[in-house]
Design a protein around this motif. Structure first.
Motif, short mmCIF file in Angstrom:
data_model
loop_
_atom_site.label_atom_id
_atom_site.label_comp_id
_atom_site.label_asym_id
_atom_site.label_seq_id
_atom_site.Cartn_x
_atom_site.Cartn_y
_atom_site.Cartn_z
N LEU A 217 -1.33 0.74 4.65
CA LEU A 217 -1.56 0.31 3.27
C LEU A 217 -2.67 -0.75 3.23
O LEU A 217 -2.42 -1.92 3.40
CB LEU A 217 -0.26 -0.24 2.66
N LYS A 218 -3.88 -0.30 3.03
CA LYS A 218 -5.05 -1.18 3.03
C LYS A 218 -5.34 -1.70 1.63
O LYS A 218 -5.10 -1.01 0.64
CB LYS A 218 -6.28 -0.43 3.55
N GLU A 219 -5.88 -2.90 1.56
CA GLU A 219 -6.22 -3.51 0.28
C GLU A 219 -7.16 -2.61 -0.51
O GLU A 219 -8.09 -2.03 0.04
CB GLU A 219 -6.85 -4.89 0.50
N GLY A 220 -6.88 -2.48 -1.81
CA GLY A 220 -7.71 -1.66 -2.70
C GLY A 220 -7.24 -0.22 -2.82
O GLY A 220 -7.70 0.49 -3.71
N LYS A 221 -6.34 0.23 -1.96
CA LYS A 221 -5.86 1.61 -2.01
C LYS A 221 -4.97 1.82 -3.23
O LYS A 221 -4.20 0.95 -3.62
CB LYS A 221 -5.06 1.98 -0.75
N THR A 222 -5.08 3.01 -3.83
CA THR A 222 -4.23 3.40 -4.94
C THR A 222 -3.12 4.27 -4.39
O THR A 222 -3.38 5.23 -3.65
CB THR A 222 -5.04 4.17 -6.00
N VAL A 223 -1.87 3.93 -4.73
CA VAL A 223 -0.71 4.63 -4.19
C VAL A 223 0.33 4.83 -5.29
O VAL A 223 0.30 4.15 -6.32
CB VAL A 223 -0.06 3.85 -3.02
N THR A 224 1.23 5.74 -5.06
CA THR A 224 2.44 5.86 -5.85
C THR A 224 3.56 5.37 -4.95
O THR A 224 3.74 5.89 -3.85
CB THR A 224 2.69 7.31 -6.29
N ILE A 225 4.25 4.32 -5.39
CA ILE A 225 5.29 3.73 -4.56
C ILE A 225 6.67 3.97 -5.17
O ILE A 225 6.82 4.06 -6.38
CB ILE A 225 5.08 2.22 -4.33
N THR A 226 7.64 4.08 -4.28
CA THR A 226 9.04 4.06 -4.68
C THR A 226 9.63 2.85 -3.99
O THR A 226 9.49 2.68 -2.78
CB THR A 226 9.77 5.34 -4.25
N PRO B 170 18.44 0.23 -8.88
CA PRO B 170 17.94 1.61 -8.86
C PRO B 170 16.58 1.67 -8.17
O PRO B 170 15.85 0.68 -8.12
CB PRO B 170 17.80 1.95 -10.34
N GLU B 171 16.27 2.84 -7.62
CA GLU B 171 14.92 3.05 -7.09
C GLU B 171 13.97 3.25 -8.26
O GLU B 171 14.33 3.84 -9.26
CB GLU B 171 14.88 4.28 -6.18
N GLU B 172 12.76 2.72 -8.13
CA GLU B 172 11.74 2.88 -9.15
C GLU B 172 10.50 3.48 -8.51
O GLU B 172 10.13 3.09 -7.41
CB GLU B 172 11.40 1.54 -9.80
N THR B 173 9.87 4.42 -9.21
CA THR B 173 8.62 5.04 -8.73
C THR B 173 7.53 4.74 -9.74
O THR B 173 7.73 4.94 -10.95
CB THR B 173 8.80 6.55 -8.55
N VAL B 174 6.39 4.24 -9.25
CA VAL B 174 5.33 3.80 -10.15
C VAL B 174 3.99 3.83 -9.42
O VAL B 174 3.93 3.69 -8.20
CB VAL B 174 5.64 2.37 -10.67
N GLY B 175 2.91 4.01 -10.17
CA GLY B 175 1.58 3.91 -9.61
C GLY B 175 1.24 2.45 -9.34
O GLY B 175 1.67 1.56 -10.08
N ALA B 176 0.49 2.19 -8.27
CA ALA B 176 0.17 0.82 -7.90
C ALA B 176 -1.11 0.76 -7.09
O ALA B 176 -1.56 1.77 -6.54
CB ALA B 176 1.32 0.22 -7.09
N THR B 177 -1.68 -0.45 -7.01
CA THR B 177 -2.84 -0.72 -6.17
C THR B 177 -2.45 -1.80 -5.18
O THR B 177 -1.81 -2.78 -5.55
CB THR B 177 -4.03 -1.21 -7.02
N VAL B 178 -2.86 -1.63 -3.91
CA VAL B 178 -2.58 -2.64 -2.89
C VAL B 178 -3.51 -3.82 -3.12
O VAL B 178 -4.73 -3.68 -3.10
CB VAL B 178 -2.78 -2.06 -1.47
N LEU B 179 -2.93 -5.01 -3.34
CA LEU B 179 -3.72 -6.22 -3.56
C LEU B 179 -3.94 -7.01 -2.28
O LEU B 179 -5.04 -7.46 -1.99
CB LEU B 179 -3.05 -7.13 -4.58
N SER B 180 -2.86 -7.22 -1.53
CA SER B 180 -2.97 -8.03 -0.31
C SER B 180 -1.83 -7.68 0.64
O SER B 180 -0.85 -7.04 0.26
CB SER B 180 -2.95 -9.52 -0.64
N ARG B 181 -2.00 -8.15 1.88
CA ARG B 181 -0.98 -7.93 2.91
C ARG B 181 -0.80 -9.23 3.67
O ARG B 181 -1.73 -10.02 3.79
CB ARG B 181 -1.44 -6.84 3.89
N ARG B 182 0.41 -9.44 4.21
CA ARG B 182 0.63 -10.62 5.03
C ARG B 182 1.73 -10.35 6.05
O ARG B 182 2.58 -9.48 5.85
CB ARG B 182 0.98 -11.84 4.20
N VAL B 183 1.68 -11.10 7.13
CA VAL B 183 2.71 -11.06 8.17
C VAL B 183 3.35 -12.43 8.22
O VAL B 183 2.67 -13.45 8.25
CB VAL B 183 2.11 -10.71 9.55
N ASP B 184 4.67 -12.45 8.21
CA ASP B 184 5.43 -13.70 8.27
C ASP B 184 6.11 -13.76 9.63
O ASP B 184 6.82 -12.83 10.01
CB ASP B 184 6.46 -13.73 7.15
#
Length: 107
Positions: free
Chosen positions: A83-92, A31-45
């Motif tokens: 999506l920058k580190e430290g940003k507060t977002v609501t994600i699905t 199922p899709e989930e929607t929740v508040g979140a904070t961006v911690l880190s980003r990476r490229v593989d």
């Protein structure tokens, strides 16, 4: 640091494709989930394909969800840039993929 994906080694191609299909099917069943979140880190593989002499990129963002757990989601290149580190977002999200997000004001 760049990773060499298992798909780059001859006999592993069919196994990697089967694993990808299984993971994709599992994601579709969740199922899709929607929740508040904070961006911690980003990476490229980076995935090098030695047989074709080319490469591809995967973009990932780690979020701390409002319940305190951390999860890494695959995102588009465009979302990765926003999506920058430290940003507060609501994600699905669905499985390990980001479906959508809403940037919080001041976050």
């Amino acid at each position: 640091m760049a990773n060499i994906c298992p798909c780059t080694f001859g006999n592993s191609v069919s196994q990697a494709l089967n694993n990808f299909r299984k993971a994709k099917k599992l994601n579709q069943e969740l199922p899709e989930e929607t929740v508040g979140a904070t961006v911690l880190s980003r990476r490229v593989d980076t995935c090098y394909n030695l047989e074709k002499s080319d490469s591809s990129w995967g973009y990932f963002v780690t979020f701390r969800l409002e319940n305190g757990t951390e999860t890494e989601l695959k995102v588009s290149e465009a979302d990765y840039g926003k999506l920058k580190e430290g940003k507060t977002v609501t994600i699905t999200y669905k499985g390990d993929e980001l479906v959508s997000y809403l940037m919080e004001l001041g976050g």
